[in-house]
Design a protein around this motif. Structure first.
Motif, short mmCIF file in Angstrom:
data_model
loop_
_atom_site.label_atom_id
_atom_site.label_comp_id
_atom_site.label_asym_id
_atom_site.label_seq_id
_atom_site.Cartn_x
_atom_site.Cartn_y
_atom_site.Cartn_z
N ILE A 20 29.53 8.98 83.42
CA ILE A 20 29.06 8.10 84.27
C ILE A 20 28.51 6.58 83.50
O ILE A 20 29.21 5.62 84.13
N VAL A 21 27.98 6.95 82.55
CA VAL A 21 27.83 5.65 81.66
C VAL A 21 29.25 4.98 81.06
O VAL A 21 29.27 3.73 81.13
N LEU A 22 30.22 5.66 80.82
CA LEU A 22 31.43 5.35 80.26
C LEU A 22 31.96 4.60 81.36
O LEU A 22 32.61 3.65 81.21
N PHE A 23 32.03 5.38 82.71
CA PHE A 23 32.58 4.46 83.77
C PHE A 23 32.04 3.26 84.24
O PHE A 23 32.60 2.04 84.53
N GLU A 24 30.69 3.04 83.97
CA GLU A 24 29.87 1.99 84.19
C GLU A 24 30.23 0.71 83.07
O GLU A 24 30.57 -0.22 83.52
N PHE A 25 30.52 1.17 81.98
CA PHE A 25 30.87 0.28 80.75
C PHE A 25 32.30 -0.27 81.06
O PHE A 25 32.65 -1.49 80.72
N VAL A 26 33.19 0.70 81.53
CA VAL A 26 34.47 0.46 82.02
C VAL A 26 34.58 -0.81 83.03
O VAL A 26 35.37 -1.63 83.03
N LEU A 27 33.65 -0.53 83.89
CA LEU A 27 33.60 -1.55 84.99
C LEU A 27 32.97 -2.84 84.48
O LEU A 27 33.44 -3.85 85.08
N PHE A 28 32.05 -2.75 83.61
CA PHE A 28 31.78 -4.00 83.02
C PHE A 28 32.81 -4.86 82.33
O PHE A 28 33.09 -5.97 82.57
N VAL A 125 18.98 4.98 78.81
CA VAL A 125 19.47 6.36 79.06
C VAL A 125 19.59 7.32 77.97
O VAL A 125 19.43 8.20 77.77
N PHE A 126 19.77 6.45 76.64
CA PHE A 126 20.32 7.18 75.55
C PHE A 126 18.86 7.45 74.74
O PHE A 126 18.86 8.11 73.56
N LEU A 148 10.91 5.13 84.59
CA LEU A 148 11.88 4.79 85.60
C LEU A 148 11.11 4.79 86.94
O LEU A 148 11.41 3.74 87.67
N LEU A 149 10.12 5.56 87.16
CA LEU A 149 9.42 5.82 88.41
C LEU A 149 8.37 4.56 88.53
O LEU A 149 8.57 4.15 89.35
N PHE A 150 7.85 4.15 87.63
CA PHE A 150 7.11 2.99 87.33
C PHE A 150 7.81 1.64 87.88
O PHE A 150 7.61 0.94 88.59
N PHE A 151 9.16 1.54 87.17
CA PHE A 151 10.10 0.37 87.50
C PHE A 151 10.32 0.21 88.99
O PHE A 151 10.32 -0.79 89.54
N GLY A 256 23.58 5.61 85.81
CA GLY A 256 23.49 6.72 84.77
C GLY A 256 22.01 6.82 84.33
O GLY A 256 21.42 8.02 84.51
N PHE A 257 21.33 5.80 84.35
CA PHE A 257 19.79 5.88 84.06
C PHE A 257 19.06 6.66 85.30
O PHE A 257 18.23 7.54 85.05
#
Length: 278
Positions: A20-28, A125-126, A148-151, A256-257
């Motif tokens: 999913i993270v790879l897909f996100e970066f490819v979309l970037f 996420v890493f 994440l929940l606080f965000f 991904g996060f």
């Protein structure tokens, strides 16, 4: 103390997460905002974020943006490391390299856009995966999960504190401002039509805004139990994809996060549970 290997199902789950993270970066990359496309001599806005001061002081983002070969090299290196991590999700050295690379990308992107971008999840996420000991991975995951929940819960709190829920036309005005470039360019696509509908139907747009507030508010349940983590992840992802459709604010960089919430039980059984005495 038992030291079991992570289960094959959990390994497969982590591979999906990193895909999913790879897909996100490819979309970037295809969206024109990767390392190699952040090229030029923009005005850098440091703002009040001390996390960026040292990086800018070392001239790292300036060097990347000023030399396109550096951007191309870092794009290629990021993809290579993501592929390596998909192959071996427990390689903490590769995870650390990706954390550094994508943090630099985030800092560079902020400088290029001259404003902060909420989509920082693609490097956060890493964090649980940079540690060698399993119990450290687990506690790092716990910290990231609560962050994440606080965000998202803080977003609901801000809606309350700025009294935006008292104005039924607030979201309608936001939509009008968000799509100003579309109107100037006379864009008549489906997304513009949807936007115009919500602008002209204030009560419907307010109901949508109230729904987003409730989703952000209900995330507080995650502070007391992990039982609903999967459903919280689904709700937050639905919130982001609706924002993408209606406001053209893409969730890529955060998806991904958010998906970390799907693996709460798996993290405990594979990283915390294996350190318990039997």
């Amino acid at each position: 103390m038992l030291n079991k290997r992570p289960g094959t199902i959990f390994t497969a789950q982590l591979r999906i997460l990193f895909c999913i993270v790879l897909f996100e970066f490819v979309l970037f990359i295809f969206s024109g905002v990767s390392f190699s496309f952040l090229h030029g001599d923009p005005f850098f806005s440091l703002g009040a974020d001390p996390a960026s001061w040292i990086v800018y002081g070392l001239n790292i983002p300036q060097f990347i943006i000023g030399h396109q070969w550096a951007g191309l090299s870092l794009d290629a290196l990021t993809i290579l490391l993501l592929l390596l991590l998909i192959r071996n999700p427990f390689n903490n050295k590769v995870a650390l390299g990706l954390l550094i690379l994508l943090f630099l990308f985030y800092i560079s992107l902020m400088g290029y856009l001259t404003h902060r971008n909420y989509q920082f999840g693609f490097f956060v996420v890493f964090i649980p995966f940079i540690f060698r000991k399993d119990i450290d991975k687990f506690f790092a995951f716990e910290g990231i999960r609560y962050f994440l929940l606080f965000f998202y819960f803080s977003a609901a709190f801000l809606k309350l504190s700025n009294n935006s829920l008292a104005d039924p036309a607030h979201f309608s005005h936001m939509l009008s401002t968000q799509f100003t470039p579309y109107f100037v360019e006379a864009n008549t696509g489906l997304r513009t039509s949807i936007n115009l509908y919500f602008i002209n139907h204030i009560q419907v747009s307010f109901a949508l805004y109230l729904s987003s507030f409730l989703i952000e508010l209900i995330v507080i349940a995650g502070f007391f139990t992990k039982r609903f983590d999967k459903w919280l992840a689904i709700l937050v992802l639905a919130f982001h994809f609706m924002s993408w459709l209606i406001m053209d604010i893409a969730p890529f960089g955060q998806a991904g996060f958010i998906c970390l919430l799907f693996f709460s039980k798996s993290f405990k059984s594979n990283f915390a549970g294996k350190n318990e005495s039997h």
